[in-house]
Design a protein around this motif. Structure first.
Motif, short mmCIF file in Angstrom:
data_model
loop_
_atom_site.label_atom_id
_atom_site.label_comp_id
_atom_site.label_asym_id
_atom_site.label_seq_id
_atom_site.Cartn_x
_atom_site.Cartn_y
_atom_site.Cartn_z
N PRO A 53 1.12 -54.96 13.28
CA PRO A 53 2.29 -55.27 12.87
C PRO A 53 2.83 -54.71 12.14
N VAL A 54 4.08 -55.23 11.60
CA VAL A 54 4.73 -54.66 10.82
C VAL A 54 4.88 -55.60 9.42
N GLY A 55 4.36 -54.73 8.78
CA GLY A 55 4.09 -55.10 6.98
C GLY A 55 2.85 -54.14 5.61
N CYS A 56 2.67 -54.80 5.45
CA CYS A 56 1.49 -53.53 5.26
C CYS A 56 0.92 -53.54 5.53
N SER A 57 0.01 -54.14 6.37
CA SER A 57 -1.14 -53.58 7.45
C SER A 57 -0.58 -52.68 8.66
N ALA A 72 6.15 -54.33 17.45
CA ALA A 72 7.63 -54.64 17.17
C ALA A 72 7.35 -56.00 15.76
N HIS A 73 7.84 -56.35 15.07
CA HIS A 73 8.09 -56.84 13.94
C HIS A 73 8.24 -58.20 13.47
N GLY A 74 7.10 -59.25 14.23
CA GLY A 74 6.99 -60.42 14.16
C GLY A 74 6.38 -60.98 16.45
N GLN A 96 -1.69 -60.53 11.33
CA GLN A 96 -0.06 -60.33 10.74
C GLN A 96 0.20 -60.89 9.29
N GLY A 97 1.28 -60.48 8.72
CA GLY A 97 1.54 -60.94 7.41
C GLY A 97 2.57 -62.59 7.67
N ASP A 98 3.37 -63.19 6.58
CA ASP A 98 3.32 -64.43 6.61
C ASP A 98 4.85 -64.02 7.06
N GLY A 99 5.86 -63.19 6.13
CA GLY A 99 7.14 -62.57 7.95
C GLY A 99 7.46 -62.50 8.15
N ASP A 100 6.15 -61.65 9.13
CA ASP A 100 5.86 -61.68 10.44
C ASP A 100 6.00 -62.80 10.83
N LEU A 101 5.16 -62.92 10.55
CA LEU A 101 4.31 -64.84 11.31
C LEU A 101 5.57 -65.66 11.24
N ALA A 103 8.74 -66.30 9.69
CA ALA A 103 9.73 -65.70 10.24
C ALA A 103 10.37 -65.10 11.08
N ILE A 104 10.36 -64.07 10.68
CA ILE A 104 11.10 -62.93 12.32
C ILE A 104 9.88 -63.04 13.18
N GLY A 105 8.94 -63.63 14.22
CA GLY A 105 8.08 -64.24 14.52
C GLY A 105 7.47 -65.24 14.95
N ASN A 125 -1.93 -64.59 4.15
CA ASN A 125 -0.59 -65.73 3.84
C ASN A 125 -0.41 -65.24 2.42
N ASN A 126 0.77 -63.53 1.45
CA ASN A 126 0.45 -63.88 0.32
C ASN A 126 1.83 -64.10 -0.28
N ALA A 127 2.93 -64.82 0.46
CA ALA A 127 3.88 -65.87 0.18
C ALA A 127 5.02 -64.58 -0.80
N ILE A 128 4.86 -63.61 0.40
CA ILE A 128 5.49 -62.59 0.19
C ILE A 128 6.20 -61.58 0.93
N TYR A 129 7.16 -61.17 0.88
CA TYR A 129 7.14 -59.84 1.76
C TYR A 129 6.84 -58.55 0.69
N GLY A 130 5.66 -58.39 1.25
CA GLY A 130 4.80 -57.11 0.55
C GLY A 130 5.67 -55.76 0.78
N MET A 131 5.90 -55.46 2.15
CA MET A 131 5.48 -53.89 2.57
C MET A 131 7.79 -53.11 1.96
N THR A 132 8.59 -54.53 2.07
CA THR A 132 10.04 -54.45 1.79
C THR A 132 10.54 -54.51 0.15
N GLY A 133 8.81 -54.35 -0.63
CA GLY A 133 9.36 -54.78 -1.87
C GLY A 133 9.42 -55.85 -2.90
C1 LIG Z 1 13.31 -55.84 13.06
C2 LIG Z 1 13.16 -55.53 11.45
N1 LIG Z 1 13.50 -55.88 10.18
C3 LIG Z 1 12.74 -55.51 9.67
C4 LIG Z 1 11.90 -55.30 8.90
C5 LIG Z 1 11.36 -54.45 7.26
N2 LIG Z 1 10.34 -54.77 7.46
C6 LIG Z 1 9.66 -54.32 7.23
S1 LIG Z 1 7.92 -55.19 6.63
C7 LIG Z 1 9.18 -56.21 6.39
C8 LIG Z 1 8.13 -58.14 5.61
C9 LIG Z 1 6.91 -58.17 6.03
O1 LIG Z 1 6.65 -58.82 5.01
P1 LIG Z 1 5.15 -60.20 5.82
O2 LIG Z 1 4.96 -60.19 6.74
O3 LIG Z 1 4.89 -60.92 4.32
O4 LIG Z 1 4.04 -59.14 5.19
P2 LIG Z 1 3.29 -57.94 4.30
O5 LIG Z 1 4.29 -56.58 3.56
O6 LIG Z 1 3.77 -58.34 2.83
O7 LIG Z 1 1.55 -57.49 4.01
C10 LIG Z 1 9.67 -56.34 6.47
C11 LIG Z 1 11.06 -56.96 6.56
C12 LIG Z 1 11.21 -54.41 10.18
N3 LIG Z 1 10.32 -53.42 10.42
N4 LIG Z 1 11.58 -54.68 11.30
#
Ligand SMILES: Cc1ncc(C[n+]2csc(CCOP(=O)(O)OP(=O)(O)O)c2C)c(N)n1
Lengths: 260, 184, 359
Positions: A53-57, A72-74, A96-101, A103-105, A125-133
């Motif tokens: 996914p797009v995220g920390c993993s 791509a993200h989501g 997938q992470g929680d933002g990925d799964l 929100a956007i996805g 599910n870590n209750a936060i967006y990890g990768m973006t801080g």
């Molecule tokens: C279209 C798009 N929007 C925003 C981002 C920036 N972005 C990268 S990871 C992420 C959030 C990931 O959070 P989560 O899915 O919870 O995974 P975690 O990092 O916590 O494992 C965002 C917003 C991106 N890469 N692509």
């Protein structure tokens, strides 16, 4: 008499012999290892494709010795759908992470589940967006402080944390839905069992499986790893009950046994 | 020979099918053809139309600005397309439905009670067939009656082919009822 | 010889994709290309393929990415607003170097615009469209026959260069029915050792667009992509010229605009005016060499588009001041009027006469 050394614990073959980039106390590494162990046990390494996914993993393909593909993200469930339809003989994992799964996805998540795609979604599910801080996630708890909810999540403003399992449990098609956690060894063992089931069911072609795993993000929660693990239990579990929501293959097997 | 036709009417009058029939028939006679349906916004207000070009030569543009022939199966179609027919062109209009007849002096105006001819065979949906009959009488060079008959079997789906004999009778009625006219 | 059939452009394209070996098609409905998913929903099950109506264009293009990674021929189609959503996936596919075919049956914009045919997506198609430094090959058919023929070629180009290939046609071309002789398969085949088929007896394959390590990895990747784009720029141009040999006035147009322009050329020739038509069949790469060759011999160039001026920039870049480039465009679903094109060129003739007389 010769002495044989039987290793009690070793690196699973499916886990790459590299260092991960994860922070101390992060749950992703534990979960990767569990997936690798299950792939070994089910002898699926050579038949598996993992969708990063797009995220920390995002680099998960560097940590598992299987073919890897980026989404791509989501969009991981859509990418998983595409390759599963092209290569139905392969085992496809959407990680997938929680933002990925959620929100956007959200759309891709709901519709892949609703179609009953023969894939396994591992939802961390870590209750936060990890990768973006450390921004607000759809699963951030009410009152939880993040970079973008400095006063704590205000439900009147941004709504309540979404419960993925409960939501997907309203759909007809999914075969298997369970929520587990990795905050202590007992929980980790249960998580491994859930991942085992999900991948085994896919191997048997029994439909869509979904495992939500409550996990720690000490860095972005701003706490020490042990505290983070405790917080999962004290704060996350009450909102996200650990529970098997659906296990249709097991029910079917039980029925068959009864019948015979 | 190059003819640029616009066929227009209510949705349900078989406007697009009429165009397709003519195209297939002409194609089977070795002619070049193109067919563009109106879609969407143009279709609102209950009228549908299609642009058909039939030619002995390669068709440069399938887009018709000034048709040489218009078949207008209802009132709105006369109102919309009468002004666009090129001087000396042909306008076949459905006198069963059109209340305000066309008035241009520089066109060949041919009225045909197409819907009544269709109703006399027990359907109101085949006015387009009567109009084709009229067209074939007036412009025999476009395509032959035989070719249109054969095209009917090719174009109409198997499910609806049982109506073809009725369709043909209405086509012939339109053909018989129309008299050759000299150019305007 | 195969028989001519009267086919809608959209359906001719769909059948050609099947002929080309496409067995995976993913899309979300939008006018004026709805005949393609409808056709595929019937046809794919007949040939053992996959038709899937995705939940959105975002999902559809990601499904294409997934299927392409599996090594199969995959396609999606849409119209302008849907193609905007697909830019996300197109960028990822370009970055991941996966082959696929994209179809844009253009309608008027911006935004929801209207459903009548237009050519307002030229910039989006030829400049990359999504984020990052990448290109897609863009083919511009002008008839139902070309929609079919170019589809066969699009799959081969995609596999040869491992990149997305777009078929860009306005709604009129997709909606129009014309006689079509269905094309034969090209017979070309392509090895895909990079496909994801399971890490058995080989090292694992990874397909991704993210290049993090070392620091220079992404630039190296960009440079390698550019090398590929340079090669394509050299090798892949297609043009169609009409009456250009002795032309004084050259019209440059594609798609429906070119069909109308061609009629204008015929009319003008009938009046003894030497007009010609240059029709690019590849929009990226833009056939600069061919256009310059023809264009530098004429007195003036008129670019005609169903937009308010997009391809004209490529024409000007190509001519680089060598010859004056004029523009005529209609937008919002309107098509250029024959008389307007003729009048414009008649105007050039008159002007020319005055000049000659004055000198
Ligand atoms: C279209 C798009 N929007 C925003 C981002 C920036 N972005 C990268 S990871 C992420 C959030 C990931 O959070 P989560 O899915 O919870 O995974 P975690 O990092 O916590 O494992 C965002 C917003 C991106 N890469 N692509």
């Amino acid at each position: 008499m010769s002495v044989k050394t039987i290793p009690m614990y070793k690196r699973p073959e499916s886990l790459s012999d590299v260092r991960t980039h994860y922070c101390a106390g992060c749950g992703h590494g534990i979960i990767h290892k569990l997936i690798a162990e299950v792939l070994d046990e089910l002898e699926l390494r050579e038949k598996t494709i993992v969708i990063a996914p797009v995220g920390c993993s995002v680099l998960i393909y560097n940590y598992l010795e299987v073919d890897g593909l980026e989404a791509a993200h989501g969009r991981a469930p859509a990418v998983a759908t595409g390759i599963k339809r092209a290569r139905p003989e392969m085992l496809v994992i959407s990680y997938q992470g929680d933002g990925d799964l959620l929100a956007i996805g959200t759309g891709e998540t709901v519709h892949a589940a609703n179609r009953g795609e023969d894939i396994s979604v591992i939802f961390v599910n870590n209750a936060i967006y990890g990768m973006t801080g450390g921004q607000l996630a759809p699963t951030t708890l009410v009152g939880q402080k993040t970079l973008t909810s400095p006063a704590g999540r205000n439900s009147a403003d941004v709504g309540f944390p979404i419960r993925a399992c409960e939501m997907l449990d309203t759909l007809e098609a999914p075969a298997y839905i369970e929520r587990t956690s990795v905050h202590n060894p007992g929980a980790i063992r249960k998580t491994k069992k859930a991942i085992f089931k999900a991948l085994k069911y896919q191997k048997e072609g029994r439909g869509y499986s979904f495992v939500e795993i409550l996990s720690m993000c000490p860095t972005n929660w701003g706490v020490q790893p042990p505290e983070a693990a405790d917080w999962v239990k004290s704060d996350m579990v009450p909102w996200y009950p650990l529970k098997k929501f659906r296990d249709r293959p097991a029910d079917e097997d039980a029925d068959k046994e009864k019948a015979s | 020979m190059t003819e640029e036709l616009i066929i227009a009417g209510f949705g349900g009058q078989g406007v697009l099918l009429t165009g397709k029939l003519l195209c297939v028939a002409a194609m089977r006679q070795g002619k070049q053809v193109s067919h563009i349906p109106s879609y969407g916004a143009e279709m609102r207000g209950g009228t549908a139309n299609c642009s058909v070009v039939i030619s002995d030569e390669e068709i440069a543009s399938p887009v018709i600005e000034k048709p040489s022939i218009v078949i207008a199966l209802n009132g709105p179609s006369v109102a919309k397309f009468e002004p666009r027919v090129r001087p000396g062109g042909l306008l076949i209009w459905n006198s069963s439905l059109v209340k305000n007849p066309p008035t241009r002096k520089d066109l060949v105006l041919v009225s045909l009670d197409a819907t009544d001819l269709s109703l006399s065979e027990g359907t109101e949906r085949a006015a387009n067939m009567a109009a084709i009959g009229a067209l074939l009488k007036l412009k025999p060079g476009i395509v032959s009656v035989d070719a249109v008959e054969a095209a009917l079997d090719e174009v109409i789906s198997a499910r609806n082919r049982k109506h073809n004999p009725v369709n043909l009778r209405i086509l012939h009625a339109g053909f018989e009822k129309t008299h050759k006219v000299d150019a305007a | 010889m195969s028989e001519k059939v009267l086919m809608k452009g959209n359906e001719a394209l769909a059948e050609a994709a099947v002929i080309a070996g496409c067995r995976h098609y993913f899309a979300y409905p939008i006018t004026p290309q709805n005949e393609i998913p409808a056709y595929m929903s019937r046809r794919m099950p007949e040939v053992g393929g996959t038709f899937l109506q995705a939940e959105s264009e975002l999902a559809a293009i990601s499904m294409v990415l997934g299927a392409a990674a599996g090594g199969v021929r995959a396609m999606t189609s849409s119209s302008s607003p849907g193609i905007s959503l697909k830019q996300e996936g197109i960028s990822y596919i370009a970055g991941s170097e996966l082959p696929c075919v994209l179809v844009n049956i253009m309608r008027g914009g911006p935004g929801l615009g209207a459903i009548a045919g237009a050519q307002g997506d030229y910039f989006q198609a030829t400049r990359g469209g999504g984020n990052g430094d990448y290109r897609t090959i863009v083919l511009a058919p002008g008839s139902a026959q070309e929609l079919a023929d170019f589809t066969i070629e699009a799959f081969d180009l995609a596999d040869e260069y491992r990149m997305p290939v777009m078929i860009l046609a306005d709604g009129y071309i997709g909606q129009m029915s014309e006689p079509v002789v269905l094309p034969k398969p090209s017979g070309k085949s392509f090895e895909k050792p990079w496909a994801l088929t399971g890490a058995k007896g080989r090292k694992k394959n990874i397909i991704c667009s993210m290049k993090l390590i070392p620091d220079t990895a992404l630039e190296e990747h960009n440079l390698r992509l550019q090398e590929k784009y340079d090669l394509i720029t050299e090798k892949v141009h297609r043009v169609d010229t009409y009456m250009t040999d002795d032309a004084d006035w050259l019209v440059v147009a594609y798609g429906t605009s070119a069909r109308i322009a061609r009629k204008a050329v015929d009319r003008l020739r009938g009046e003894g005016i030497k007009a010609g038509l240059f029709r690019p069949l590849t929009l990226w790469p833009f056939p600069e060499k061919e256009l310059f060759e023809v264009g530098s011999k004429v007195q003036k160039i008129l670019t005609v588009e169903m937009s308010l001026g997009q391809m004209v920039e490529d024409v000007k870049l190509t001519m680089n001041g060598e010859v004056e480039v004029d523009f005529h465009g209609r937008a919002g679903g309107a098509v250029p009027a024959l008389d307007d094109i003729i009048e414009r060129i008649n105007g050039y003739e008159r002007e020319n006469h005055t000049h000659v007389q004055a000198s």
